[in-house]
Every structure is written in structure tokens, then in C-alpha cells.
Design a protein around this motif. Sequence first.
Motif, PDB file in Angstrom:
ATOM      1  N   PHE A   1      54.671  68.994  20.727  1.00 48.56           N
ATOM      2  CA  PHE A   1      54.628  67.648  21.301  1.00 48.56           C
ATOM      3  C   PHE A   1      55.724  66.807  20.658  1.00 48.56           C
ATOM      4  O   PHE A   1      55.865  66.797  19.430  1.00 48.56           O
ATOM      5  CB  PHE A   1      53.264  67.022  21.031  1.00 48.56           C
ATOM      6  CG  PHE A   1      52.987  65.777  21.813  1.00 48.56           C
ATOM      7  CD1 PHE A   1      52.343  65.832  23.032  1.00 48.56           C
ATOM      8  CD2 PHE A   1      53.357  64.533  21.324  1.00 48.56           C
ATOM      9  CE1 PHE A   1      52.069  64.676  23.758  1.00 48.56           C
ATOM     10  CE2 PHE A   1      53.099  63.374  22.033  1.00 48.56           C
ATOM     11  CZ  PHE A   1      52.450  63.451  23.265  1.00 48.56           C
TER      12      PHE A   1
ATOM     13  N   ALA B   1      60.212  70.099  23.933  1.00 54.26           N
ATOM     14  CA  ALA B   1      58.861  69.622  24.220  1.00 54.26           C
ATOM     15  C   ALA B   1      58.129  70.429  25.287  1.00 54.26           C
ATOM     16  O   ALA B   1      58.678  70.733  26.340  1.00 54.26           O
ATOM     17  CB  ALA B   1      58.910  68.153  24.645  1.00 54.26           C
ATOM     18  N   ASP B   2      56.870  70.748  24.995  1.00 52.62           N
ATOM     19  CA  ASP B   2      55.932  71.116  26.057  1.00 52.62           C
ATOM     20  C   ASP B   2      55.546  69.843  26.806  1.00 52.62           C
ATOM     21  O   ASP B   2      55.495  69.818  28.027  1.00 52.62           O
ATOM     22  CB  ASP B   2      54.677  71.765  25.471  1.00 52.62           C
ATOM     23  CG  ASP B   2      54.988  73.074  24.764  1.00 52.62           C
ATOM     24  OD1 ASP B   2      55.828  73.836  25.279  1.00 52.62           O
ATOM     25  OD2 ASP B   2      54.401  73.336  23.702  1.00 52.62           O
ATOM     26  N   ARG B   3      55.259  68.815  26.026  1.00 55.22           N
ATOM     27  CA  ARG B   3      55.054  67.466  26.563  1.00 55.22           C
ATOM     28  C   ARG B   3      55.724  66.483  25.614  1.00 55.22           C
ATOM     29  O   ARG B   3      55.894  66.761  24.434  1.00 55.22           O
ATOM     30  CB  ARG B   3      53.566  67.118  26.681  1.00 55.22           C
ATOM     31  CG  ARG B   3      52.822  67.827  27.799  1.00 55.22           C
ATOM     32  CD  ARG B   3      51.432  67.221  27.969  1.00 55.22           C
ATOM     33  NE  ARG B   3      50.696  67.227  26.713  1.00 55.22           N
ATOM     34  CZ  ARG B   3      49.834  66.268  26.346  1.00 55.22           C
ATOM     35  NH1 ARG B   3      49.619  65.225  27.117  1.00 55.22           N
ATOM     36  NH2 ARG B   3      49.176  66.377  25.196  1.00 55.22           N
TER      37      ARG B   3
ATOM     38  N   GLU C   1      54.663  56.325  28.379  1.00 56.80           N
ATOM     39  CA  GLU C   1      54.326  57.424  29.272  1.00 56.80           C
ATOM     40  C   GLU C   1      54.234  58.721  28.481  1.00 56.80           C
ATOM     41  O   GLU C   1      54.930  58.900  27.471  1.00 56.80           O
ATOM     42  CB  GLU C   1      55.375  57.586  30.375  1.00 56.80           C
ATOM     43  CG  GLU C   1      55.427  56.448  31.381  1.00 56.80           C
ATOM     44  CD  GLU C   1      56.341  56.760  32.553  1.00 56.80           C
ATOM     45  OE1 GLU C   1      56.220  57.866  33.124  1.00 56.80           O
ATOM     46  OE2 GLU C   1      57.178  55.902  32.896  1.00 56.80           O
ATOM     47  N   VAL C   2      53.403  59.635  28.981  1.00 54.38           N
ATOM     48  CA  VAL C   2      53.237  60.951  28.381  1.00 54.38           C
ATOM     49  C   VAL C   2      53.273  61.985  29.500  1.00 54.38           C
ATOM     50  O   VAL C   2      52.652  61.788  30.545  1.00 54.38           O
ATOM     51  CB  VAL C   2      51.907  61.073  27.618  1.00 54.38           C
ATOM     52  CG1 VAL C   2      51.756  62.474  27.022  1.00 54.38           C
ATOM     53  CG2 VAL C   2      51.809  60.024  26.525  1.00 54.38           C
ATOM     54  N   GLY C   3      53.989  63.091  29.281  1.00 49.52           N
ATOM     55  CA  GLY C   3      53.987  64.149  30.283  1.00 49.52           C
ATOM     56  C   GLY C   3      55.034  65.200  29.974  1.00 49.52           C
ATOM     57  O   GLY C   3      55.794  65.080  28.999  1.00 49.52           O
ATOM     58  N   PRO C   4      55.118  66.242  30.793  1.00 51.58           N
ATOM     59  CA  PRO C   4      56.167  67.247  30.629  1.00 51.58           C
ATOM     60  C   PRO C   4      57.541  66.599  30.829  1.00 51.58           C
ATOM     61  O   PRO C   4      57.670  65.652  31.623  1.00 51.58           O
ATOM     62  CB  PRO C   4      55.865  68.268  31.742  1.00 51.58           C
ATOM     63  CG  PRO C   4      54.441  68.021  32.120  1.00 51.58           C
ATOM     64  CD  PRO C   4      54.203  66.567  31.900  1.00 51.58           C
ATOM     65  N   PRO C   5      58.573  67.093  30.151  1.00 49.43           N
ATOM     66  CA  PRO C   5      59.899  66.466  30.251  1.00 49.43           C
ATOM     67  C   PRO C   5      60.402  66.332  31.683  1.00 49.43           C
ATOM     68  O   PRO C   5      60.915  65.276  32.073  1.00 49.43           O
ATOM     69  CB  PRO C   5      60.791  67.400  29.426  1.00 49.43           C
ATOM     70  CG  PRO C   5      59.874  68.061  28.465  1.00 49.43           C
ATOM     71  CD  PRO C   5      58.569  68.208  29.189  1.00 49.43           C
TER      72      PRO C   5
ATOM     73  N   GLU D   1      50.417  73.226  20.883  1.00 47.81           N
ATOM     74  CA  GLU D   1      51.418  72.509  21.674  1.00 47.81           C
ATOM     75  C   GLU D   1      52.555  72.010  20.792  1.00 47.81           C
ATOM     76  O   GLU D   1      52.349  71.629  19.640  1.00 47.81           O
ATOM     77  CB  GLU D   1      50.751  71.326  22.375  1.00 47.81           C
ATOM     78  CG  GLU D   1      51.644  70.595  23.364  1.00 47.81           C
ATOM     79  CD  GLU D   1      50.890  69.527  24.147  1.00 47.81           C
ATOM     80  OE1 GLU D   1      51.283  69.252  25.291  1.00 47.81           O
ATOM     81  OE2 GLU D   1      49.894  68.975  23.623  1.00 47.81           O
TER      82      GLU D   1
ATOM     83  N   ALA E   1      56.087  62.075  24.615  1.00 44.39           N
ATOM     84  CA  ALA E   1      55.619  60.697  24.766  1.00 44.39           C
ATOM     85  C   ALA E   1      56.784  59.765  24.467  1.00 44.39           C
ATOM     86  O   ALA E   1      57.516  59.971  23.494  1.00 44.39           O
ATOM     87  CB  ALA E   1      54.467  60.416  23.804  1.00 44.39           C
TER      88      ALA E   1
ATOM     89  N   GLU F   1      58.755  66.111  34.423  1.00 47.78           N
ATOM     90  CA  GLU F   1      57.977  65.128  35.188  1.00 47.78           C
ATOM     91  C   GLU F   1      58.434  63.711  34.856  1.00 47.78           C
ATOM     92  O   GLU F   1      58.613  62.874  35.754  1.00 47.78           O
ATOM     93  CB  GLU F   1      56.495  65.296  34.855  1.00 47.78           C
ATOM     94  CG  GLU F   1      55.574  64.353  35.614  1.00 47.78           C
ATOM     95  CD  GLU F   1      55.437  64.698  37.084  1.00 47.78           C
ATOM     96  OE1 GLU F   1      54.993  63.821  37.846  1.00 47.78           O
ATOM     97  OE2 GLU F   1      55.776  65.838  37.481  1.00 47.78           O
TER      98      GLU F   1
END
Length: 592
Positions: A31, A200-202, A213-217, A29, A204, A219
Motif C-alpha cells: 500500500f 502499489a497494489d493500492r 482517494e484510495v484505489g488501484p493506481p 498488500e 492513497a 483506477e
Amino acid sequence: MSIVLEELTKRYAGNPVVNGVSLEVADGELFVLLGSSGSGKSTLLRMIAGLSEIDAGRVLLHGKDVTALPPARRGVGFVFQSYALFRGMTVAENVEFALTIRGVAKAERRRRRDELLELVGLSGLGGRMPRQLSGGQQQRVALARALAHSPEVLLLDEPFGALDAKVRAELRRTIKEIQRELGITTVFVTHDQEEAFELADRLAVLSFGRLLEVGPPEELYLRPETEFVATFLGTANLMVGECAAGGVRLGPVEFPLTTRAEMADALRRVQVLFRPEDVALRGTAEALACPSLGQAVVEQRAFVGSYERLRLRLPPLPGVRAIAPPVPFGHDGVWVEASRSQDQARRFPLQPGDNTWVGVQRVHALVHPGMKFLIAAGAGDGPARALGHEIAQRAHAQEIESTGSHEEGQEAARQGCDLVVLTAPPREALERAEGVLSTGHHHLLLVPQRHKGGLPARVLICVAVGEPGKEDVSFAGRLARHLKAETTVLTVLPEGAGRPDEEAQAERFLAGGARTLWRLGVQASTRIRRGKVRDEILAEIAEGGHDLLVLGTPLRGRDGELSLGGLVETLLPAPLLAELPVLLVRSPETIQ
């Protein structure tokens, strides 16, 4: 998982710069750790690499606990913002360095070096010295060097920070291609949102050492869960409204929800988010195919290449508080950010001063967090508990009871509190207040031991004319709104004639403060007095029957320390304040 972080904590001088961070990064990933300066992202990266000691928590790489291992035994490659190349070595020698110290045979070193130089686009430049390369080329060398020993994890700490925009864009593409080709797990630190979105794949988002928060851009951009992330990622229009049967309501306007955070009952306050691209602009209300916020005036227009950016000013929306864009001090309208394509701009041209109807095509609702109070629970803090609880109930604030360890400042910083409420004997009040306000970005309500109880009904906000005074008015106004208290904004000018424009400037500032309070739903009067500041404040309290005093804290000194000497020191022991709570508001300039 390639990387697992468990409750990582790092403190400097007792202050947490990384605060209980836990996250997981999957194999292969890319990240991204995103945050502003001082958010703790670089410290977190260095803790993964073993370059910073860990005060608490664990780091696991590919299932192995490496918390106690030195950097060389963690199997990571690290790329610094400053390149950190060896200036006396050639490009080839720099790339081979990690292999040389590991005793790799010369032929294998050369093979790996040539392979990596070709990968980063520097084939044939192995004989050059770092000073003969551009900044972008030097960073490519640093990347090749970090990859030379085939690490299992690649860590990059703002590697493009010193480069111009065009080079940054080229290197982003290079990083993405190399990461995909090698399949290496990568953690990339940046404060640049465009960079984070592209790579980013994901991602933070960190703030004040906490992982928010953590997630896909996409989202986090479209459906954030917190106010900070909503306003930090891109441009946001964020307002406080309320739940409605079919969605959310901003003043008289109801919007259906296409996305929502976890909601509660109707009439609960919520934060309503819509992005600039969600705003529709038309010449008439009938032409809007979406709910209308009303008719606005164009305040600013900017050409930004492929699109146009507009700032619009709407009349006040009843019962609505704007969070972003923030309404300027003393203004009573609502600002809205809009963007549209150049094709849309040509079909309906707008210039500053023009009127346009404003509609919103899509909204997202966040649960409104309200304020968070830390209420002291030590011996003798009974008055603070009683008053703090009453105000928190009225303000719908979250209550946290302190541990009673007299470290409320650090505790409030860790918890992200807005207000600390405590009781302190007069002889201890100043020292304890300084301790609470020395860290974090919270305010402080000092409740005297002789407080008779009951909610304040008459608030006196004492301000100096200038920027720090604006925060005093804004935060005190949020409390006064919930208390439904009569409010007076006071400033004290020196005796004598003074500058010709001094009183006029003070009147303008106070009028702006009154408008700001009115926007918050607080009816306020203003007052100018002349004389010694301490004496005039006490006289105003005696004449007006005020039962809550609001003061701004001084700015930090040259040594970086916050001292409450001067006005606060002389006021707190005054007999008139023996039963009067004092709210100390920190201005943004005192927040570190």
C-alpha cells in the motif's frame, strides 16, 4: 485486515497535519501513501509505527489495538529515508541489532543475517562498514535490518529519496520482489508518482492532512473523483464544461462519455478530464476520428525518449474555464498537453509554430465541486450570514455554518474551504481577520455590521504589480463572474515621475488582469492612480460607487507570522468602509 486506521488526527500548534484519516490495508498488500511535501503522509506512517503520538483515533494491527503501545511492541519494521544505520557497526552487526536486543541466540542471529543479506543482494558484504557502501547498498542494509525480527508490517518512509534515478529503479524492483516473496504487509510513503504507480497494489492520495482517494493506481489515474487527484496523478487536461444528453459538452463540442463520475441533471457543471495520450493530432479536421476541439498552434515540443510531449494553444472555448494546464495570467487561449509515440511523430511531424487539429479520443467526467464557503454563525454575524448565503447561492457554492467558536480559520482548514465569511466590529476586525488567515489556504470576506444587504454590483480589485496580484485578480474574478458585477482593476503608483518604465509595466499588468477576467466571463476596466495608496483607494471607491473592495494580504514576515498591519490596518476603520464588504485574498506565497 493487517492495518486499520480509525479517524487518526495529529495537530502541531493547533493545526491538523493529519486530519481524521481512516483506511484499511489488507494482509500481504503493498500500500502506497502518496502526497506532496507537507501532506501528512510521513506523520501518518510514524503514527502507525508509534513514533508520533496520536491526538485522536486508533491504530489496529492484525485486529489488535496498538494505539497505546510503544514502537517495539507493535511488530513493525521501519525504513527511514536517511538509512539511520549505526556508523560504528558493521553491516552484519546492523542487521543483527534488533535480534541482539531481543536476546536471540548467536547462531540464530547469524543464520537470519545471512539469509537477509542474500535476500537484499548483499551476500558477502557483512564485514564492511556503512561508509564503505554506496547509498543504494546502505538502504538495502536498512531494509534487511527492518526485516530481521520478522515484523508483521513493514513501513518505508521515502526510502529512495536520496538516491539517483537508476538506483531508485533497481531498488523498486528489489522491494517489490522481497515483498512478494515474504508476503509481508507493507506501507510505502513517497511523493514520486512513478514510484507509486510501479509499486502499489493500492494507493492513497493525501493533501493537507486529508485522505482524498484510495484505489488501484490505474483506477485513480483513469477515473479520479476529485480535481486534486486528477491533476496530481500524471499530467491532466481538466476543464469546466457541462452535462449534455449524450455525455458532456465543452463549449460547442459534445463528447460521449466512456467513464463518468456520479452525474446529476443536464446543464450541471462538470469537470472534463482527458490525459495527454487521449489527444489526437491531425492535419485536417476530417482526418480526426473523434470530436474536435479545433485548430491549435504548437507552443512547445519536447523529446522524452520513447514518446514526444507537446503543448498546444487553442483559441478560447466559449463558456469553458481551464483548470489544468492553468492558463498563464493575461492570456485568453486554452492550453492542451498532448503526448504521442515516436512513430506517430515521424508520420506527422510538428514543430513550434505549426498548426494542427486537436481531437479527444476519451474523456472522464468529475462532478464539479464548486466553491465551499464557511459562514460564521456567532453572535453578531447576521450580516455575514445574509451576504454569504446570497453569494453562495449565486456561485453554486457549498455552505458550511461555523460553530461560532471564533476558530473559523482552523475550521475552514479542516473543511477545505475556499472562503470564510464573517462579521466583525471595526475594533475587532483586524485581529479576527489575522486569526482566520493564519492557517489553511482560504480567503476571507469581512462584512461590516452596517451592511445594508444585497449583492455587490460594482467590484474594485486593488492590486500591486507582481505575482501576488495575479491571485487577487483570479479569485476575485471567480466571484465577480457569478455576481455579474462591473469590475475595475486598480493599481496605485507613487506621486512623481518614478522609473521611466513604471507606468508601462503597470499598464501591461492591468491589461493582463483584464484579459484574465474576460476569460472568466467578467467585463473589466483598469485604472492607474498616483498618490498615497490608502487615499487613492478611498477616492476611487467614492468616485466609482463600488460596493465590494478586494485587497491582497501581505506576505508573511520573517517570523512566519501573517500580519495585516499597514494598508489593511489603515483602511478598515475608514468611515467610507463602514458599509462596504472587504474581500481579503491570500496569495500563494502566504499559503503554508
